[in-house]
Design a protein around this motif. Structure first.
Motif, short mmCIF file in Angstrom:
data_model
loop_
_atom_site.label_atom_id
_atom_site.label_comp_id
_atom_site.label_asym_id
_atom_site.label_seq_id
_atom_site.Cartn_x
_atom_site.Cartn_y
_atom_site.Cartn_z
N PRO A 219 -3.17 -3.51 -3.79
CA PRO A 219 -2.28 -2.98 -2.75
C PRO A 219 -2.54 -3.67 -1.41
O PRO A 219 -3.69 -3.77 -0.97
N TYR B 243 2.00 1.73 -3.51
CA TYR B 243 0.82 2.05 -4.32
C TYR B 243 0.51 3.55 -4.25
O TYR B 243 0.17 4.19 -5.24
N ASN B 244 0.66 4.12 -3.06
CA ASN B 244 0.40 5.55 -2.87
C ASN B 244 1.55 6.43 -3.35
O ASN B 244 1.36 7.63 -3.59
N LYS C 85 0.83 -1.21 0.00
CA LYS C 85 0.00 0.00 0.00
C LYS C 85 0.86 1.25 0.00
O LYS C 85 0.50 2.27 -0.60
N TYR D 138 -1.19 -4.52 2.82
CA TYR D 138 -0.39 -4.09 3.96
C TYR D 138 0.93 -4.84 3.94
O TYR D 138 1.01 -6.00 3.52
#
Length: 270
Positions: free
Chosen positions: A175, A156-157, A153, A177
Motif C-alpha cells: 500500500p 488498502y484500508n 493506502k 500514498y
C-alpha cells in the motif's frame, strides 16, 4: 599471455580490481574492446548496480496505425504466433513483468512463459483503485514466482476482505500514498522493486502504464511488434501521454528492426 576485456564492472566494490591483479601478475590486459556492445549486453545489471533502479522496457504489440486494441478493448491477437513466441522468450529474460489494472481487467493475462522454454518472471500489478478481481488468472499462484500488488493506502484500508483473499494466495501487497484519485507514483514503485532485488521490468500494458512511464522518463527501452494491419478506430499505446508538439516528441536512438512472420519487430532506446 593477454586478456581482452570488453568493459569494466560498474560495481564500485569490485571495479578495476581484477584488472589490477592481472597486471601485477604480469598479464597484459586490454580493455574497452567492443565496449558499447558489452554494455548493451549487460544493460540491466549496469543500470541496477549504478543507479539502484531496475532497467525498464516497454513491450507494445500494435497495428500499422498504432492501435493496441479495438474500440471494445480486444487485443487478441494483433501480431503473429511467431511474434508471440518471441514475446515469451523476452519475458523469460526479465526479472518481472508489469501491467496496470486496465490490462488485467480487459485481457486477464497469465503473464507466464508458455510458448517457449524458460523461467517465469515475477508478476507486478499496479492498481491504485483496487479494481482487480481476486479470480483473475494472474492471482492463481501455481509457480514459485512472486506476485507483487501495488495499490493506494486508501483502497488498502477500504477492501480488507479482498486483501485477505489475495494474501492467502501468496500475493505480496504494497500500500502506497496516493493522490486524490488513488494514483500512485511509478518512481516510488521502481525504488521498492529495486529493494526487492528486481533488476529488470518488462511493462506489457496498457496505455495508461505506457504513457506514465514515458511521460515520467522512467522507460529505458521500447520494443514494438508492429502487425501489417490497419484498424482505424481503437486504442493508442500512448494516448494518455500529454504531448501535442512534434518538437517535444520522444526520439528513440540505437534503433534495430527485423521481420517476424510478416510483423516488424522494432527496438529502440529512450
Amino acid at each position: 599471455s593477454t586478456i581482452i576485456i570488453g568493459t569494466k564492472d560498474p560495481n564500485p566494490l569490485v571495479a578495476g580490481r581484477g584488472i589490477q591483479k592481472l597486471r601485477k601478475s604480469g598479464i597484459k590486459v586490454i580493455s574497452g574492446i567492443l565496449e558499447k556492445e558489452c554494455k548493451k549486453f549487460n544493460e540491466t545489471f549496469f543500470k541496477f548496480i549504478t543507479l539502484k533502479k531496475p532497467f525498464v522496457t516497454l513491450k507494445i504489440a500494435q497495428t500499422l496505425d498504432g492501435k493496441i486494441a479495438d474500440t471494445k478493448n480486444n487485443s487478441q491477437w494483433i501480431t503473429s504466433e511467431e511474434s508471440r513466441k518471441h514475446v515469451h522468450s523476452i519475458r523469460a529474460e526479465y526479472d518481472a513483468v508489469l501491467i496496470g489494472a486496465g490490462t488485467l481487467r480487459t485481457d486477464n493475462p497469465s503473464l507466464t512463459v508458455r510458448l517457449v522454454k524458460g523461467r517465469n518472471p515475477h508478476k507486478i500489478i499496479i492498481d491504485g483503485n483496487f479494481t482487480s478481481l481476486v479470480s483473475c488468472k494472474v492471482f492463481q499462484k501455481q509457480h514459485k514466482e512472486r506476485i507483487l500488488f501495488f495499490t493506494s493506502k486508501n483502497c488498502y484500508n477500504t477492501f480488507p476482505q479482498k486483501i485477505e483473499k489475495l494474501m492467502k494466495r501468496g500475493v505480496e501487497i504494497f500500500p502506497l500514498y496516493s493522490t486524490k484519485n488513488n494514483s500512485i507514483k511509478i518512481s516510488e514503485i521502481l525504488s521498492l522493486l529495486a529493494e526487492q532485488n528486481i533488476s529488470s521490468v518488462l511493462v506489457e500494458g496498457g496505455a495508461s502504464m505506457y504513457s506514465q512511464f514515458l511521460e515520467q522518463k522512467l522507460a529505458d527501452k521500447i520494443l514494438f511488434f508492429v502487425a501489417p494491419k490497419i484498424m482505424g478506430q481503437g486504442k493508442n499505446a500512448f494516448e494518455l501521454y500529454k504531448n501535442s508538439s512534434l518538437h517535444t516528441s520522444v526520439n528513440l536512438h540505437d534503433i534495430s528492426f527485423r521481420s517476424i512472420e510478416g510483423d516488424i519487430f522494432y527496438e529502440g532506446y529512450v
